[in-house]
Motif scaffolding. Structure first.
Motif, PDB file in Angstrom:
ATOM      1  N   GLU A  80       0.806  -1.221   0.000  1.00 11.02           N
ATOM      2  CA  GLU A  80       0.000   0.000   0.000  1.00 11.02           C
ATOM      3  C   GLU A  80       0.833   1.263   0.000  1.00 11.02           C
ATOM      4  N   THR A  81       2.100   1.147   0.350  1.00 13.61           N
ATOM      5  CA  THR A  81       2.947   2.333   0.378  1.00 13.61           C
ATOM      6  C   THR A  81       4.001   2.247  -0.715  1.00 13.61           C
ATOM      7  N   VAL A  82       4.832   3.262  -0.765  1.00 13.06           N
ATOM      8  CA  VAL A  82       5.800   3.369  -1.849  1.00 13.06           C
ATOM      9  C   VAL A  82       7.171   3.685  -1.256  1.00 13.06           C
TER      10      VAL A  82
ATOM     11  N   MET B 107       1.849  10.818  -2.319  1.00 11.26           N
ATOM     12  CA  MET B 107       2.208   9.734  -3.244  1.00 11.26           C
ATOM     13  C   MET B 107       2.971   8.635  -2.533  1.00 11.26           C
ATOM     14  N   VAL B 108       3.935   9.028  -1.708  1.00 13.03           N
ATOM     15  CA  VAL B 108       4.734   8.025  -1.011  1.00 13.03           C
ATOM     16  C   VAL B 108       3.867   7.267  -0.008  1.00 13.03           C
ATOM     17  N   ALA B 109       2.873   7.946   0.533  1.00 13.86           N
ATOM     18  CA  ALA B 109       1.956   7.277   1.466  1.00 13.86           C
ATOM     19  C   ALA B 109       0.947   6.402   0.718  1.00 13.86           C
ATOM     20  N   GLY B 110       0.978   6.464  -0.615  1.00 15.45           N
ATOM     21  CA  GLY B 110       0.103   5.617  -1.414  1.00 15.45           C
ATOM     22  C   GLY B 110      -1.332   6.104  -1.452  1.00 15.45           C
ATOM     23  N   ASN B 111      -1.562   7.399  -1.193  1.00 15.87           N
ATOM     24  CA  ASN B 111      -2.951   7.880  -1.210  1.00 15.87           C
ATOM     25  C   ASN B 111      -3.155   9.080  -2.133  1.00 15.87           C
ATOM     26  N   TYR B 112      -2.446   9.085  -3.254  1.00 15.30           N
ATOM     27  CA  TYR B 112      -2.691  10.164  -4.223  1.00 15.30           C
ATOM     28  C   TYR B 112      -3.708   9.753  -5.275  1.00 15.30           C
ATOM     29  N   GLY B 113      -3.966   8.441  -5.376  1.00 16.88           N
ATOM     30  CA  GLY B 113      -5.004   7.980  -6.299  1.00 16.88           C
ATOM     31  C   GLY B 113      -4.599   8.108  -7.749  1.00 16.88           C
ATOM     32  N   ARG B 114      -5.601   8.405  -8.587  1.00 13.63           N
ATOM     33  CA  ARG B 114      -5.366   8.526 -10.023  1.00 13.63           C
ATOM     34  C   ARG B 114      -4.248   9.535 -10.289  1.00 13.63           C
TER      35      ARG B 114
END
Ligand SMILES: NC(=O)c1ccc[n+]([C@@H]2O[C@H](COP(=O)([O-])OP(=O)(O)OC[C@H]3O[C@@H](n4cnc5c(N)ncnc54)[C@H](OP(=O)(O)O)[C@@H]3O)[C@@H](O)[C@H]2O)c1
Length: 365
Positions: A39-41, A74-81
């Motif tokens: 889920e993360t980056v 983005m790094v937290a994996g919650n930027y979506g599309r």
């Protein structure tokens, strides 16, 4: 940022240092890449072949990049599309020097000082689905790379009075503040402007509004940051932590009339309060959700105030050029608060995540 993501960043940095970090051959370059893990980056510092420009492209030796809240999301994996691509390069914002040009490039020559525009393919006018799918550091390659090859059309000349580090702060935060206040808000001298917090967009908003003869009112959780804001020309300051009903103080600072503009980056916690401080006929630039995105449209309030709310997603190359002309005319220097080295990129992300900065966080390459 998730703790796990932050730990991954630090591990990536440490691993690179153990491999002997700085040594690299001339035909290779160093760049950070996204390495999605569940889920993360994670971020990984890698050596890749130096890219060369094809027809219509330019190679830029990037000298500085800056971080935006989006990069943490983005790094937290919650930027979506539009978020991270595997092996994609992070960060939308960077400035540097042209070192090679491909065939048919007339816009730039070797030695020119340039910055990438946020959406590589949004040049002017209204955006399209296609142009919005070219955001650097997301759908399109980012700037956290010693050399970036990009369409010549996707660059602007940076103002002469700015260093690379200062110019690297402009593409996202600077353009967003510009579009919000001047293009969409049609700001005029004497207008009251509300800026929420002392992050990148807000501090640009403060500097631009002050230079235009408007009256910026800025909030912060820190009195020390508010003191810095006053040095930059703030007309009024309010500590939103010490004053949970900060919107009342903001309105009082306008003599009761309310603010003519809001740069609304706080989201669900701040939008309802900001509207309570808004003047009749005012403009709210909806740009973000630091406390989570607001989801309800406050129809009654907007109608009752005869107010306007605009959704804003950075801007075009033409908007960036308009910002640059204004910065040059007023000799405005962006506020670079912290500067990190390339190998320390994870520390730059951590600094941004801590909130212990004023204005912009930059990495030097
Ligand atoms: N739509 C667009 O095109 C666009 C473009 C750029 C940014 N954005 C968005 O706009 C927002 C700001 O971006 P940024 O890059 O300027 O952020 P930033 O530099 O990370 O700003 C962080 C600062 O905002 C303040 N803050 C945090 N939570 C707050 C709250 N609940 N109320 C008031 N202030 C708060 C804090 O200031 P103090 O430390 O002073 O308290 C914090 O230090 C983000 O949501 C971002 O995603 C949108």
């Amino acid at each position: 940022m998730h703790h796990q993501a932050l730990r991954s960043l630090l591990l990536a940095s440490a691993a690179f240092a153990m491999l002997g970090g700085s040594a690299h051959a001339a035909e290779t370059i160093r760049q950070w890449q996204f390495a999605p893990q569940g889920e993360t980056v994670e971020l990984a510092l890698r050596e890749v072949a130096a890219p060369t420009p094809a027809r219509g492209e330019v190679a830029v030796r990037v000298r500085a990049v800056s971080l935006n809240r989006r990069d943490l999301m983005m790094v937290a994996g919650n930027y979506g599309r539009g978020g991270t691509q595997p092996n994609g390069v992070p960060l939308s914002d960077g400035a540097g020097e042209v070192i090679a040009v491909g065939a048919d490039v007339t816009r730039f020559k070797v030695g020119d000082r340039v910055a990438g525009i946020f959406f590589e393919g949004w040049l002017d006018g209204a955006p399209t689905a296609e142009s919005l799918a070219t955001a650097r550091g997301g759908n399109a390659g980012g700037m956290l790379s010693e050399i970036v090859v990009t369409a010549a059309e996707g660059l602007v000349t940076i103002p002469e009075h700015l260093t690379f580090e200062e110019a690297a702060t402009l593409p996202c935060a600077g353009v967003t503040a510009w579009v919000s206040l001047f293009k969409r808000g049609r700001l005029e001298a004497g207008d009251f402007v509300l800026l929420e917090g002392t992050g990148g967009v807000s501090v640009f908003g403060l500097q631009l509004a002050a230079a235009a003869g408007a009256k910026p009112i800025i909030t912060s959780s820190s009195d020390a940051k508010l003191a810095r804001a006053r040095e930059l020309g703030a007309f009024g300051t309010v500590n939103y932590r010490a004053n949970p009903d900060w919107q009342r103080e903001v309105r009082a600072l306008t003599g009761g009339a309310g603010v003519d503009h809001v740069l609304e980056g706080g989201g669900q916690d701040t939008l309802p309060r900001a509207l309570q401080a808004l003047a009749y006929g005012g403009h709210v630039a909806i740009i973000g959700g630091l406390s989570g995105f607001a989801t309800d449209v406050p129809v009654g309030t907007l109608m009752g105030l005869n107010a306007t709310a605009s959704g804003i997603y950075v801007g075009s190359r033409a908007d960036f050029e308009a910002l640059n002309a204004f910065l040059a005319a007023h000799k405005i220097k962006p506020v670079v608060d912290k500067v990190f080295e390339l190998v320390d990129a994870p520390a730059a992300f951590a600094a941004m995540d801590s909130g212990e900065f004023f204005g912009k966080v930059v990495i030097r390459l």
